[in-house]
Design an enzyme around this catalytic site. Structure first.
Site, PDB file in Angstrom:
ATOM      1  N   ASP A 189     -38.757 -27.429  23.920  1.00 21.13           N
ATOM      2  CA  ASP A 189     -38.841 -25.971  23.366  1.00 21.13           C
ATOM      3  C   ASP A 189     -38.981 -26.350  21.808  1.00 21.13           C
ATOM      4  OD1 ASP A 189     -38.530 -22.868  23.590  1.00 21.13           O
ATOM      5  OD2 ASP A 189     -36.834 -23.418  22.321  1.00 21.13           O
ATOM      6  N   GLU A 273     -44.738 -25.624  25.727  1.00 24.35           N
ATOM      7  CA  GLU A 273     -45.435 -24.300  25.644  1.00 24.35           C
ATOM      8  C   GLU A 273     -46.785 -24.346  25.191  1.00 24.35           C
ATOM      9  OE1 GLU A 273     -42.230 -20.558  25.627  1.00 24.35           O
ATOM     10  OE2 GLU A 273     -41.739 -22.330  24.159  1.00 24.35           O
ATOM     11  N   CYS A 345     -25.047 -15.271  32.024  1.00 22.17           N
ATOM     12  CA  CYS A 345     -25.896 -14.746  33.427  1.00 22.17           C
ATOM     13  C   CYS A 345     -24.707 -13.865  33.991  1.00 22.17           C
ATOM     14  CB  CYS A 345     -26.340 -15.904  34.402  1.00 22.17           C
ATOM     15  SG  CYS A 345     -27.023 -15.382  35.664  1.00 22.17           S
ATOM     16  N   CYS A 348     -24.671 -15.418  38.244  1.00 18.43           N
ATOM     17  CA  CYS A 348     -23.864 -16.794  38.541  1.00 18.43           C
ATOM     18  C   CYS A 348     -22.866 -17.047  37.567  1.00 18.43           C
ATOM     19  CB  CYS A 348     -24.726 -17.876  38.810  1.00 18.43           C
ATOM     20  SG  CYS A 348     -25.654 -18.305  37.177  1.00 18.43           S
ATOM     21  N   ASP A 355     -31.960 -21.973  23.529  1.00 17.06           N
ATOM     22  CA  ASP A 355     -32.931 -22.714  23.214  1.00 17.06           C
ATOM     23  C   ASP A 355     -32.946 -23.754  24.678  1.00 17.06           C
ATOM     24  OD1 ASP A 355     -33.711 -21.599  21.118  1.00 17.06           O
ATOM     25  OD2 ASP A 355     -32.510 -22.664  19.778  1.00 17.06           O
TER      26      ASP A 355
END
Length: 398
Positions: A189, A273, A345, A348, A355
């Site tokens: 990334d 990407e 999250c 979970c 990143d």
């Protein structure tokens, strides 16, 4: 399966004598003149709906040399002049294949100064390189050795805006061959706070080369703006600006070479990407930082080195929301502003670095697209659903 040797260009700096520099500058001018004449002739023929190919422009060059106005073309080697016609033919081939725009005329001030010599235009013996029309060999700084027994196929001489002279020698390199296969895969990334973030959790700091020399560059540009146009002092000031830019570019390229070489050697599969950098630099507040990061150059280096060493580079769709899905359970967060660098999250309970989580999702999406053909765009028909990297490829309805 036989592996064909890779042709590789080795670039060196050299210091020409006054006579050699004058000969090379004269050659650059003749190369530019021939290119522009041939382009004008082909453009006129294009308006008449006629096709003119390389053979026709080569015949034109012979006729031009016999005229009094262009007799100076005989003073330089004919090899670079023929090569520039071949380059023009390649430009038209790309245009007709819709890979590039219509060729443009070369400018005396802004176009790259270069000349390409084939085997009939130079002599390479005992580590000495001598070009056609020159009595003495070039004073080349051999910063690294050529492959043993190297037989150069082309030699390209150029001068950059900072006034430095370079020679690029193209030859086969038997040392470039596929590396032993490995199971390692990495997602990459790119960013501005950190130049690279890997799916392994490693972050590579962004050195911001342009920012380090911004004060020096601004001072040189202010001095340039004060000089009278067309004066010798303005030419000197322009060269000082180019020297600062060259320093920035050299540091950036050196770092990117080190990073891409290490990543290719350590990993079999590299997932990135598919960013459209030329559109991203239209964002004025970020254009300078994006250009300084060198994302496009990073991808180019990564791809050709992967091809050299038998690695695979996968580019996921630019619209894939790599930051919002949880890399642990796959649930997608509805909103994630750029100011949020860490988040947890709600499904979970895993804490994510923005990143690193994006790099992990990029890796998963790339591997899914490579193995089972799954897409990497989010499913827009079911908001909040699983991302495509967690699902099989959707069926096409007739």
């Amino acid at each position: 399966m036989a592996v064909h040797p890779v042709k590789r260009a080795f670039r060196y700096r050299f210091y020409p004598s006054d006579v050699q520099a004058a000969e090379l500058l004269r050659t650059f001018g003749c190369v530019r003149k021939v290119y522009n004449l041939a382009l004008a002739a082909r453009t006129e023929a294009w308006a008449r709906q006629e096709r003119v190919n390389y053979n026709a422009t080569s015949a034109m060059l012979t006729a031009w040399k016999k005229t009094e106005e262009l007799a100076f073309l005989n003073e330089v080697s004919s090899v670079p002049l023929q090569q520039t016609l071949r380059h023009l033919q390649s430009a038209f081939n790309h245009f007709f294949a819709k890979r590039a725009k219509y060729p443009r005329f070369k400018s005396r001030k802004t176009s790259r100064k270069s000349a390409e010599y084939t085997t009939s235009g130079f002599r390479f013996r005992g580590g000495a390189l001598t070009l056609a029309k020159m009595a003495d060999s070039l004073d080349v700084v051999w910063s690294r050795p050529l492959p043993e027994g190297a037989k150069p196929s082309t030699v390209t001489v150029s001068q950059d805006p900072a006034g430095r002279w370079f020679v690029s020698i193209l030859c086969e390199d038997p040392l470039v061959k596929p590396l032993p296969a490995t199971d390692a895969a990495v997602g990459i990334d790119v960013g501005l706070d950190h130049l690279l973030t890997l799916s392994t959790g490693e972050k590579v700091a962004n050195p911001r080369h342009e920012r380090r020399d911004r004060a020096r560059l601004a001072r040189a540009q202010r001095e340039l703006s004060r000089k009278a146009r067309g004066s010798a002092n303005r030419a000197k000031a322009r060269r000082r600006v180019a020297t600062v830019h060259a320093r920035i570019t050299d540091r950036r390229r050196d770092l990117l070479h080190q990073l891409t070489t290490r990543l290719v050697r350590e990993n079999q599969t590299l997932v990135i990407e598919d960013l459209t950098v030329r559109n991203m630099v239209k964002n004025r507040p970020l254009a300078r930082a994006i250009s300084d990061a060198g994302w496009r150059e990073f991808r180019c280096l990564l791809e050709y080195k992967a091809a050299w060493y038998g690695r695979e580079v996968i580019a996921v769709d630019r619209f894939f929301p790599s930051s919002r899905p949880c890399s642990g359970c796959g649930s997608v967060r509805e909103r994630l502003p750029l100011s949020v660098r860490t988040w947890m999250c709600g499904i979970c309970g895993v804490a994510h670095d923005r990143d690193v989580n994006a790099a992990k999702n990029v890796l998963a999406a790339g591997l899914a697209a490579s193995v089972c053909g799954a897409g990497v765009r989010p499913q827009r028909s079911s908001p909040g659903g699983q991302s495509a990297m967690k699902q099989k490829a959707p069926r096409r309805e007739s």
